[in-house]
Design an enzyme around this catalytic site. Sequence first.
Site, PDB file in Angstrom:
ATOM      1  N   GLY A 180       0.821  -1.206   0.000  1.00 39.98           N
ATOM      2  CA  GLY A 180       0.000   0.000   0.000  1.00 39.98           C
ATOM      3  C   GLY A 180       0.855   1.258   0.000  1.00 39.98           C
ATOM      4  N   SER A 181       0.351   2.290   0.653  1.00 43.03           N
ATOM      5  CA  SER A 181       1.022   3.592   0.597  1.00 43.03           C
ATOM      6  C   SER A 181       2.355   3.615   1.314  1.00 43.03           C
ATOM      7  CB  SER A 181       0.119   4.659   1.213  1.00 43.03           C
ATOM      8  OG  SER A 181      -1.125   4.642   0.571  1.00 43.03           O
ATOM      9  N   THR A 182       2.703   2.536   2.059  1.00 39.82           N
ATOM     10  CA  THR A 182       3.981   2.580   2.767  1.00 39.82           C
ATOM     11  C   THR A 182       5.150   2.616   1.797  1.00 39.82           C
ATOM     12  OG1 THR A 182       4.044   0.170   2.936  1.00 39.82           O
ATOM     13  CG2 THR A 182       3.124   1.367   4.803  1.00 39.82           C
TER      14      THR A 182
END
Lengths: 616, 381
Positions: free
Chosen positions: A325-327
């Site tokens: 994801g956005s990590t």
Amino acid sequence: MANPETLKDHIKETALFSRRIVAAVVVIVLLLGILLARMVYLQVIDHQHYTTLSQNNRVSVLPIAPPRGLIFDRNGIVLAQNQPSFTLELVPEKIDDLQQTLARLAEIIRIEPSDLARFHKLRKRRSAFKAVPLRFRLNEEEVARFSARGHLFPGVEIQARLTRQYPQGALAVHALGYVGRISEEELQSLDSSNYRGTTHIGKTGIEKYYEDQLHGTVGFRRVETSAQGRIIRVLEEQPPVPGLNLYLELDARVQAVAEAALGERRGAVVAIDTRTGGVIALASMPGFDPNPFVNGIDSKAYARLANSREQPLFNRAIRGRYPPGSTIKPLIGLAALEYGVVRRDTRIHCPGWYTLPNDDHRYRDWKKTGHGLMSLRGAIRESCDVYFYDLARQLGIDRFHEYLSRFGLGQRTGIDLFGETRGLLPSREWKRRVKGEAWYPGETLITGIGQGFNLASPLQLAEATATLANGGVRYRPRLAHYFQDQRSGDIRYLAPQESGRVPVDNPDNWRYIIDTMKDVVHNLRGTAHRIARGARYTIAGKTGTAQVFGIKQDEEYVQEDVELHLRDHALFIAFAPIEAPRIAVAVIVENGGSGGGVAAPIARKVLDQFLLGENS
Amino acid sequence: MIAQPGKLRPLGDRRPNDNLTSVFSNLHIDWPLLAALGILMGIGLLILYSASGQDWATMQRQGVRLVVAWLVLIVVAQIAPRHLAFWTPWFYGIGLVLLLAVLLFGDVGKGAQRWLDLGLFRFQPSEMMKLAVPMMVAWYLSEKALPPSLARIGVSLLIITAPALLIAKQPDLGTAILVASAGIFVLLLTGISWRLIGGFVALLAAAAPVVWFYLMRDYQRQRVLTFLNPESDPLGAGYHIIQSKIAIGSGGLYGKGWLNGTQSQLDFLPERSTDFIFAVFAEEFGLIGIIALLAIYLAIVLRGLHIASLAQDSYTRLLAGSLTLTFLVYVFVNIGMVSGLLPVVGVPLPLVSYGGTSIVTLMAAFGILMSIQTHRKLLQS
């Protein structure tokens, strides 16, 4: 009509074959002659010598199993030890009335019918002068009760053996692993003489990875026996060499905080010492108590664990494959800066969705109304998807793959545990090979926000975060810190191993990205700003929320409407303190929902415990 | 012209009493070989009773295996050699595929993987290759005139080494050696020149270091080292050899008598029902007993070579010769290792050691020999 030539050949062949048969007979007689000569040598010429040996063959060699090395955490807390366990044994030959003895024993020690059945079965297979176990794992009370009356039971004795025991129970079970009885199959490939006398072997985790160091070297005892084989006296003894004690990088207190913070939720926490690659915590929840596995867990209890929907036996920290994801946005942002795709002041308007030219598919932002005009700093802080769709399109899948693989994504980290996943860092070449398809531009966009084919283990995310904190130096994650010889006290350190270096084009780019990650936590508009409250050090972080299932173009994701196991995974990566990084951490909460709300507070507790030694 | 014997005889010629006789004469059995095998198995059971510590359960299990093995022999003996020849490439091909399957689909654990689980029963493809390899080499070489050309020798070596390497990789060195020697015996019997054989032996000697460093597992290397110096490992494999030499040597000329071997009865001798059963025999029956035992083995081998020399075509001749000689290799390797002449490579004493798979394979091989012998007679009539 027969061809005369074939006929001639046939005769020639037969003659040739007959000659070979004659040669074979000569060789056979020779071979049998050799065997016979050998027998004459052993049985006639050396007969006296061997007869003496046979008569004196009252000397048996008995193995003494070495005590297994203990395992400690970095502060010396015992994680695995050897405990004496007591077995009640009977020597049938020395007992006059077996039935009566068994009945009287049952009065002071609990004896189940299954114990009796096993006893009788074993008794039939062994010589009468050999001890047969009746009860295993006596408790201290039973030992005391028997010891007081021992003289009334000739031929009955209590044997003490060392059994592996994990005093912390389920704590760090996925890092530590456990030992179990040696299986048939393991027996085949073991050094059989060193394991003579050993009953248990490391089955998973550290116990398996460092089996050779933990096991030690077998000792033996030469004993004289009577003609019937009873031990009369010990002639010679060579004590075993105990296994090495193992001190881990793991911090049991941090580990306990991580496990408690995950609580009832399914998920994983991995914390890495950025300066060495040492694994400070490796939590995968739910866990399980390894102690019942040591002497064979009963099949019902095992089935409960193995069939549980929560999958407690599964090591999520190193084997779990999650969309990051956005990590991964900080890494993509860094890639874009280093390749010169964007400048630090490039701004993009975010209306809440994004389209590719000649395609009316709308790639959505998590924020329906859009973020407005966004810089890279704002896009990381607020996790704007549209900014990264555009950035990913410009960067392209090839550079994306090249840059992120330098951080170790898509490869095994080389941690000292078996079975870690590679995760998956997609590329054109991968898709052609596995899916047999070309790479589509739309997939680049999805990949740019850590969705799509992207998969990473919590361990990989923690390692990548540590690498970012270190300015590109990658260390191989390692649980073991040093070995200590139990007798001499000598210590053998395992030096940190550099496993790669990400080239730095412009250090300002790195500083800038880390600064935006600081904003994620320490800026009021940051997605994890709530965990900054009361922090006595600076944290650089990034939240992530990974979709578990796709929603249709015009549908809306409303958390309450979605079944629990289909809800988004909550992720958070962080390192601290920013000025002089010491620890990097990755948190994943399965179906946790929000990265900032659920995963980030867990990371904060872990950081607090490690940096401040506080139990919050 | 090949005639079917039953059709040659006029129907009216049959006497009433002929029924039973014809069943027996039509049953393709070589009675001298059968008698020798029976005696050998009888001795085997006798010594197993002693080695197992008078355990009837062991005897029963072995009894069941022997019955199965005899049935296999009788069934195989009914198959005409030309049918065997026809199916040979298939048999070999399937065996090779199964060997690959064992490597690929067997548990990838650390231990040796020899079994293929077929659900109903477990199956060891390497056993099948003990028959398939000599059959295949014999089939291939008998196509053309003998002795074979260099090219055909090369192909034969390929036929032999492919399965042998797969088996060695399992790892099962003992079986790999037996499979390879079965194939090589066929080559030797074709009459290839002694010069070639000498060159081949030289080549093998040169290949020994490769085998040592790349093909052998640690435990196999350890066995060879232990063989060279048993005292270095008094707890491990060295113990086996030391104890079995004591058992054999103390047996003397006449032995200690049945059930009276102290080495074996007092648990000093390891694996005394399986690979080391010869030591029990030697201890209890002495040199006299050994001479008798070797005489029976020799009788079986000579009968086998007799059958080979009477065989009428190259295929059956080569096959019969090779199967017989492989049987002798079994005997030599087992007794050699038990008496400390050879390193310990898990080879059982044929038809005597406890354990099922090798007995079934061996009896199938003797079934083939009987088939070759008895179908030949039919052809002559």
